[in-house]
Design an enzyme around this catalytic site. Structure first.
Site, PDB file in Angstrom:
ATOM      1  N   GLY A 131       0.780  -1.235   0.000  1.00 55.56           N
ATOM      2  CA  GLY A 131       0.000   0.000   0.000  1.00 55.56           C
ATOM      3  C   GLY A 131       0.809   1.280   0.000  1.00 55.56           C
ATOM      4  N   SER A 132       1.983   1.281  -0.668  1.00 48.49           N
ATOM      5  CA  SER A 132       2.747   2.533  -0.670  1.00 48.49           C
ATOM      6  C   SER A 132       2.066   3.599  -1.531  1.00 48.49           C
ATOM      7  CB  SER A 132       4.194   2.299  -1.115  1.00 48.49           C
ATOM      8  OG  SER A 132       4.265   2.010  -2.489  1.00 48.49           O
ATOM      9  N   ASN A 133       1.367   3.194  -2.579  1.00 45.19           N
ATOM     10  CA  ASN A 133       0.597   4.183  -3.366  1.00 45.19           C
ATOM     11  C   ASN A 133      -0.584   4.720  -2.551  1.00 45.19           C
ATOM     12  OD1 ASN A 133       1.521   4.667  -6.276  1.00 45.19           O
ATOM     13  ND2 ASN A 133       1.816   2.463  -6.016  1.00 45.19           N
ATOM     14  N   HIS A 188      -0.091   1.437 -13.220  1.00 43.78           N
ATOM     15  CA  HIS A 188       0.661   0.291 -13.722  1.00 43.78           C
ATOM     16  C   HIS A 188       2.128   0.691 -13.874  1.00 43.78           C
ATOM     17  CE1 HIS A 188       1.457  -3.446 -15.742  1.00 43.78           C
ATOM     18  NE2 HIS A 188       2.115  -2.770 -16.669  1.00 43.78           N
TER      19      HIS A 188
HETATM   20  C1  GRF Z   1       2.859  -0.794  -7.762  1.00 45.51           C
HETATM   21  O1  GRF Z   1       4.079  -0.999  -8.422  1.00 45.51           O
HETATM   22  C2  GRF Z   1       1.758  -0.529  -8.752  1.00 45.51           C
HETATM   23  O2  GRF Z   1       2.201   0.106  -9.914  1.00 45.51           O
HETATM   24  C3  GRF Z   1       1.283  -1.922  -9.072  1.00 45.51           C
HETATM   25  O3  GRF Z   1       1.388  -2.642  -7.879  1.00 45.51           O
HETATM   26  C4  GRF Z   1       2.370  -2.043  -7.042  1.00 45.51           C
HETATM   27  C5  GRF Z   1       1.703  -1.735  -5.744  1.00 45.51           C
HETATM   28  O4  GRF Z   1       2.578  -1.231  -4.791  1.00 45.51           O
HETATM   29  N1  GRF Z   1      -0.052  -1.890  -9.623  1.00 45.51           N
HETATM   30  P1  GRF Z   1       2.005  -0.596  -3.449  1.00 45.51           P
HETATM   31  O5  GRF Z   1       1.147  -1.689  -2.795  1.00 45.51           O
HETATM   32  O6  GRF Z   1       1.216   0.607  -3.802  1.00 45.51           O
HETATM   33  O7  GRF Z   1       3.207  -0.287  -2.613  1.00 45.51           O
END
Ligand code: GRF
Length: 221
Positions: free
Chosen positions: A16-18, A113
């Site tokens: 969940g870093s995003n 993505h």
């Molecule tokens: C990210 O690289 C995103 O592009 C892909 O999955 C990964 C998720 O990373 N869809 P996080 O869980 O947000 O750290």
């Protein structure tokens, strides 16, 4: 004029870093949105810890409790609609989104993505790019349709790729960019500036700059 608040729902499967980058932008006052709900598909997702820390409503909805894919995604839709979610952001959600969710949120589901689509869709976009030997890769935020990473592209950003890159080094470089790009796409949506036209997305108030990026840079003289 005060921007209206966008009601967001987040779907995640892992660290969940995003999700965290989105939280941070909201808390810094740079993204006029409220995260109404985080849904994870596995109970061990670290994203849940982030939700707890920031007092964000969160649910684990695992597919094992549903009879079918349709039931599973219908259960997710019910929870999102209950909280009046307007836009769903997939943040590392490791499932192909089912029809009930796409039908309930047409052009209102975004995904990030880790490659410049339509190159390297599906799993391990960074590994695919490193192994292919491309010189530039990056990330894409797009609306979600029924396919795998096929929906209309909203915004993209690029990083250089070196022959020495591994999946890990390239992933780290792209991830930094993801954390800037995803909130930016959400900001554009919240400001009402995105319009889907056929396969494309028009961004109002955006002027394309002339120029190009070459990797490696062109030698002068
Ligand atoms: C990210 O690289 C995103 O592009 C892909 O999955 C990964 C998720 O990373 N869809 P996080 O869980 O947000 O750290």
């Amino acid at each position: 004029m005060e921007a209206r608040m966008l009601n967001l729902g987040i779907l995640a499967s892992g660290r969940g870093s995003n999700f965290q980058a989105i939280i941070d932008e909201i808390e810094a006052g740079r993204l006029p949105a409220v995260i109404k709900l985080l849904i994870v598909d596995n109970a061990g997702a670290y994203a849940i810890e982030r939700a707890k820390k920031h007092s964000i409503d969160h649910l684990h909805i695992g597919p094992e409790a549903s009879l079918s894919r349709v039931d599973y995604f219908s259960a997710i839709v019910r929870e999102l609609q209950k909280r009046e979610v307007e836009l769903v952001a997939l943040a590392g959600f490791m499932r192909i989104v089912g029809k009930p969710l796409i039908d309930a949120f047409p052009n209102r589901i975004m995904n990030i993505h880790p490659a410049i689509l339509p190159a390297f869709p599906g799993l391990h976009g960074q590994k695919q790019a490193a192994e292919y030997g491309v010189k530039i890769s990056g990330c894409t935020v797009h609306f979600v349709d029924g396919g795998v990473d096929t929906g209309p592209v909203i915004i993209q950003a690029a990083v250089p790729v070196s022959p020495d890159d591994t999946e890990d080094t390239l992933s780290a470089r792209i991830l930094k960019l993801e954390h800037m790009l995803y909130p930016e796409a959400l900001r554009l949506y919240a400001e009402g500036r995105l319009r889907v036209e056929g396969r494309g997305v028009r961004i109002s108030g955006y002027e394309m700059q002339d120029g190009y990026i070459v990797n490696p840079p062109l030698r002068k003289g």
